[in-house]
Enzyme design. Structure first.
Site, mmCIF file in Angstrom:
data_model
loop_
_atom_site.group_PDB
_atom_site.id
_atom_site.type_symbol
_atom_site.label_atom_id
_atom_site.label_comp_id
_atom_site.label_asym_id
_atom_site.label_seq_id
_atom_site.Cartn_x
_atom_site.Cartn_y
_atom_site.Cartn_z
ATOM 1 N N LYS A 96 0.766 -1.363 -0.006
ATOM 2 C CA LYS A 96 -0.043 0.016 -0.102
ATOM 3 C C LYS A 96 0.892 1.267 -0.112
ATOM 4 O O LYS A 96 2.130 1.177 0.639
ATOM 5 C CB LYS A 96 -0.958 -0.026 1.254
ATOM 6 C CG LYS A 96 -2.190 0.826 1.239
ATOM 7 C CD LYS A 96 -3.327 0.149 0.302
ATOM 8 C CE LYS A 96 -4.443 0.755 0.196
ATOM 9 N NZ LYS A 96 -5.557 -0.188 -0.034
ATOM 10 N N ASP A 136 -6.675 4.538 -4.857
ATOM 11 C CA ASP A 136 -7.344 4.116 -3.484
ATOM 12 C C ASP A 136 -8.132 5.446 -3.161
ATOM 13 O O ASP A 136 -8.502 6.346 -3.944
ATOM 14 C CB ASP A 136 -6.309 3.794 -2.420
ATOM 15 C CG ASP A 136 -7.011 3.233 -1.335
ATOM 16 O OD1 ASP A 136 -7.116 1.862 -1.076
ATOM 17 O OD2 ASP A 136 -6.947 3.697 -0.049
ATOM 18 N N GLY A 206 -24.202 4.465 1.728
ATOM 19 C CA GLY A 206 -23.225 5.032 1.063
ATOM 20 C C GLY A 206 -23.419 4.938 -0.381
ATOM 21 O O GLY A 206 -24.170 3.961 -1.012
ATOM 22 N N GLY A 208 -21.299 6.351 -2.989
ATOM 23 C CA GLY A 208 -20.125 6.368 -3.632
ATOM 24 C C GLY A 208 -19.851 5.441 -4.954
ATOM 25 O O GLY A 208 -20.880 4.794 -4.955
ATOM 26 N N ASN A 209 -18.685 5.257 -5.180
ATOM 27 C CA ASN A 209 -18.667 4.325 -6.472
ATOM 28 C C ASN A 209 -19.007 2.826 -5.978
ATOM 29 O O ASN A 209 -19.955 2.228 -6.815
ATOM 30 C CB ASN A 209 -17.073 4.278 -6.691
ATOM 31 C CG ASN A 209 -16.786 3.047 -7.544
ATOM 32 O OD1 ASN A 209 -16.729 2.052 -7.477
ATOM 33 N ND2 ASN A 209 -16.349 3.527 -8.959
ATOM 34 N N ALA A 210 -18.596 2.366 -4.969
ATOM 35 C CA ALA A 210 -19.147 0.796 -4.563
ATOM 36 C C ALA A 210 -20.749 1.090 -4.202
ATOM 37 O O ALA A 210 -21.530 0.079 -4.649
ATOM 38 C CB ALA A 210 -18.427 0.482 -3.216
ATOM 39 N N GLY A 211 -21.141 2.059 -3.540
ATOM 40 C CA GLY A 211 -22.654 1.767 -3.191
ATOM 41 C C GLY A 211 -23.584 1.877 -4.140
ATOM 42 O O GLY A 211 -24.546 1.406 -4.353
#
Ligand code: GLU
Length: 403
Positions: A96, A136, A206, A208-211
């Site tokens: 990371k 990230d 959420g 955002g991109n994922a939700g």
């Protein structure tokens, strides 16, 4: 996340998996820690790249631009990437990176300069067969393209596989943009078959991109998404939300709370709704020992990193709630990163259907491996996921003669 919590966690897993001192020590210790100070417009920014483990393949993991980035956190996140790539069963290790910066305070030109400065500091320790970064928090496909460009300039040769999450025109893969959500959906559908759950009501925390992509994909697949939220609050309509309209509302007004055909609820209320599936896709530590007893969902899909605390886990397990843990549920992102890297190395690009088919195969086989271990085990699904991941890393270490 703190590295001390990784140490605690490892002690617990170590007891369950019967690990010895040497094995624990190996897992606790990142292989390399690289640090630098980058300067842009007269200001200095601490920068890190932590390479946790490469027994299973080159180090892999995103670069985070955030004001709270520090070495301790990057170490913890690098460790999680080793577990995530092992869980997804892709031939990569864990790493990371990060820069302590608030990108919102920088101009676009400064962000580009900072990204290029990161490569100048670390190009000797990354590379397509060494360590492959990715996006990230607050790092975008555009930044990935700058990083590829700077790396190629410095090494003097074409190297698209040095980084993933690139825009399509700069060597990215189709489907990478929705991969995190899609991977989670595949795992959820498989889990529902196993536990015989046919009820399809969903709440997504959420947007955002994922939700947002999870809500969209689930609705397309016949789920009834009744509630969603973002940082401003949540909305509920038991007859189902129109996700297309909702995405429009979010992009036009900045929040889902302005969607008209629903009642307003809080983020805390959303977690306790009477739905079959709960998808935390935003913040860490939202399901805690305090509210876990009120969770009515039968399955929790962790698209966010670390949304459930360890105290909550025990309560959910004793209430028969199946938690699909982050390192499995959100591993679709790094899995399509792996596909991107393969396409770069071969210089041959796949169509969207191929990427989706291969992602589905990978996610289902990862889930199946854990399910087999979990059925009949006294421990929860998450613990089984972690134990399996740790064992895969240690087996690879042993096979190399490093342990
Ligand atoms: N940053 C993402 C993660 O934490 C993606 C990593 C990658 O694609 O390499 O999984």
């Amino acid at each position: 996340m703190e590295y001390a919590s990784i140490i605690n966690f490892l002690e617990k897993i170590g007891k369950i998996a019967n690990l010895d001192e040497a094995e624990l020590e190996l897992l606790k210790t990142p292989q390399h820690i690289h640090q630098a100070e980058l300067e842009v417009s007269g200001k200095k920014y601490p920068a890190f790249r932590v390479q946790h483990n490469n027994a299973r393949g080159p180090f892999k993991g995103g670069i985070r631009f955030h004001p709270e980035v520090n070495l301790d956190e990057v170490k913890a996140l690098a460790f999680w990437m080793s577990l995530k790539t092992a869980t997804a069963d892709i031939p990569l290790g864990g790493g990371k990176g990060g820069i302590t910066v608030n990108p919102k305070e920088l101009s676009k030109e400064e962000i580009e300069e900072l990204s290029r400065a990161y490569v100048k500091a670390f190009y000797k320790v990354i590379g397509p067969q060494v360590d492959i970064p990715a996006p990230d928090v607050y790092t975008t496909p555009e930044i990935m393209a700058w990083i590829r460009d700077e790396y190629e300039k410095l090494v003097g040769e074409k190297a698209p596989g040095v980084i993933t999450g690139k825009p399509i025109e700069a060597g990215g893969s189709l489907v990478r943009d929705i991969a995190t959500a899609l991977g989670g959906v595949y795992v959820l559908e498989e889990a529902m078959k196993k536990i015989g759950l046919s009820e399809k009501t969903v709440a997504v925390q959420g947007f955002g991109n994922a939700g947002m992509n999870a809500a969209k994909l689930l609705a397309e697949r016949g789920f009834n998404v009744v509630a969603v939220s973002d940082s401003k609050g949540g909305i509920l309509n038991n007859n189902g939300l129109n996700i297309g309209e909702l995405i429009k509302t979010k992009s036009e007004t900045g929040s889902v709370v302005n969607y008209s055909d629903a009642e307003k609820i809080s983020n805390a209320e959303l977690l306790e709704l009477d739905v079959a599936v709960l998808v935390p896709s935003a913040l860490a530590n939202v399901i805690t020992a305090e509210n876990a007893g009120n969770v009515k969902a039968k399955v929790v899909v962790e698209l966010a990193n670390g949304p459930t605390t360890s105290g909550a886990d025990e309560i959910l397990h004793s209430n028969n709630v199946l938690v699909l843990p982050d390192i499995l549920a959100n591993a679709g992102g790094v899995t399509v990163s792996y596909f991107e890297w393969l396409q770069n190395n071969e210089d041959y690009y796949w169509d969207a259907e191929t990427v989706k088919t291969k992602l589905k195969e990978k996610m289902i086989s990862a889930f199946e491996q854990i399910w087999q271990k979990y059925s009949g085990s006294e421990h929860d699904f998450r613990t089984n996921t972690y134990v399996l991941a740790v064992k895969k890393i240690l087996d690879a270490e042993r096979a190399r003669g490093r342990l």
